[in-house]
Motif scaffolding. Structure first.
Motif, PDB file in Angstrom:
ATOM      1  N   UNK A  91       0.874  -1.186   0.000  1.00 32.35           N
ATOM      2  CA  UNK A  91       0.000   0.000   0.000  1.00 32.35           C
ATOM      3  C   UNK A  91       0.905   1.228   0.000  1.00 32.35           C
ATOM      4  N   UNK A  92       0.726   2.084  -0.973  1.00 31.48           N
ATOM      5  CA  UNK A  92       1.494   3.336  -1.008  1.00 31.48           C
ATOM      6  C   UNK A  92       0.731   4.427  -0.248  1.00 31.48           C
ATOM      7  N   UNK A  93      -0.564   4.546  -0.546  1.00 28.60           N
ATOM      8  CA  UNK A  93      -1.356   5.662  -0.016  1.00 28.60           C
ATOM      9  C   UNK A  93      -2.744   5.185   0.376  1.00 28.60           C
ATOM     10  N   UNK A  94      -3.261   5.752   1.456  1.00 31.27           N
ATOM     11  CA  UNK A  94      -4.689   5.577   1.780  1.00 31.27           C
ATOM     12  C   UNK A  94      -5.319   6.963   1.812  1.00 31.27           C
ATOM     13  N   UNK A 120      -1.389   0.492  11.221  1.00 29.86           N
ATOM     14  CA  UNK A 120      -0.044   0.338  11.791  1.00 29.86           C
ATOM     15  C   UNK A 120       0.465  -1.090  11.605  1.00 29.86           C
ATOM     16  N   UNK A 121      -0.433  -2.046  11.803  1.00 32.05           N
ATOM     17  CA  UNK A 121      -0.053  -3.462  11.653  1.00 32.05           C
ATOM     18  C   UNK A 121       0.429  -3.744  10.221  1.00 32.05           C
ATOM     19  N   UNK A 126       4.360  -4.680   5.799  1.00 29.98           N
ATOM     20  CA  UNK A 126       4.950  -4.428   4.472  1.00 29.98           C
ATOM     21  C   UNK A 126       6.268  -3.668   4.576  1.00 29.98           C
ATOM     22  N   UNK A 127       6.615  -3.260   5.808  1.00 30.98           N
ATOM     23  CA  UNK A 127       7.896  -2.593   6.084  1.00 30.98           C
ATOM     24  C   UNK A 127       8.074  -1.337   5.227  1.00 30.98           C
ATOM     25  N   UNK A 128       7.007  -0.618   5.077  1.00 30.28           N
ATOM     26  CA  UNK A 128       7.035   0.607   4.277  1.00 30.28           C
ATOM     27  C   UNK A 128       5.934   1.528   4.778  1.00 30.28           C
ATOM     28  N   UNK A 146       3.302   7.819   7.429  1.00 29.70           N
ATOM     29  CA  UNK A 146       3.556   6.991   8.608  1.00 29.70           C
ATOM     30  C   UNK A 146       2.426   7.125   9.615  1.00 29.70           C
ATOM     31  N   UNK A 147       1.908   5.987  10.041  1.00 29.47           N
ATOM     32  CA  UNK A 147       0.757   5.983  10.957  1.00 29.47           C
ATOM     33  C   UNK A 147       1.104   6.614  12.306  1.00 29.47           C
TER      34      UNK A 147
END
Ligand code: THU
Length: 163
Positions: A91-94, A120-121, A126-128, A146-147
């Protein structure tokens, strides 16, 4: 006694037109996602759209139920769809937006704590970092990466993660 202070950072844009074409596009996808909101009880329609690395877009909208606690927020509908169907496509963007005929929404709708914890999970998985865009149709747009910006005290425990 120690006093701690945490600063969070996000960008504010006064209109969608100030964002990149790609960001404008994912916000419009969040608007489209709202079409399938099932919100007869709150009449508060929420749409979430995930931009995946492959170019794929995933929609989520809030799904309410007459047994009220059985409903789910738009963000988690989209995120769990991703987790169930596209976990290898980061996922790049929400983008998140909301609308109701009952009152004017003049500031961005911020995701609830449970939705941020789920974000956050998956961010860890996905480490990104995710870009989070909160799109207020008749107001400003807030953007952060970043969440942790929105949930600095997210629950996380390395030792609970299966090896
Ligand atoms: N809701 C969302 O879908 N996302 C949010 O970020 C805030 C709240 C939904 C839950 C419920 O269906 C309605 O909005 C009113 O709380």
């Amino acid at each position: 006694m120690i006093n701690h202070e945490i600063k969070i950072a996000f960008e504010e844009y006064s209109t969608l037109a100030e964002l990149s074409k790609a960001d404008q596009n994912i916000c419009q996808e969040a608007v489209k996602a709202m079409e399938n909101s099932h919100s007869p009880y709150s009449k508060f329609r929420v749409g979430a759209a995930l931009q995946l690395q492959s170019g794929k877009v995933i929609h989520g909208s809030n799904q309410e139920n007459v047994a009220y606690p059985s409903g789910l927020c738009a963000e988690r509908v989209a995120l769990f769809n991703w987790g169930a169907n596209h976990p290898a496509d980061p996922i790049k963007t929400i983008a998140i937006t909301a609308h109701t005929n009952d009152f004017e929404i003049i500031k961005p709708v911020t995701p609830c704590g449970s939705c941020l914890q789920v974000m956050a999970e998956y961010e860890k998985k996905q480490d990104e970092h995710l870009r989070i865009i909160l799109y207020c149709i008749d107001g400003p747009v807030w953007v952060t990466t970043g969440v942790a910006s929105f949930l600095p005290f997210m629950f996380f425990e390395d030792r609970l993660i299966a090896q």
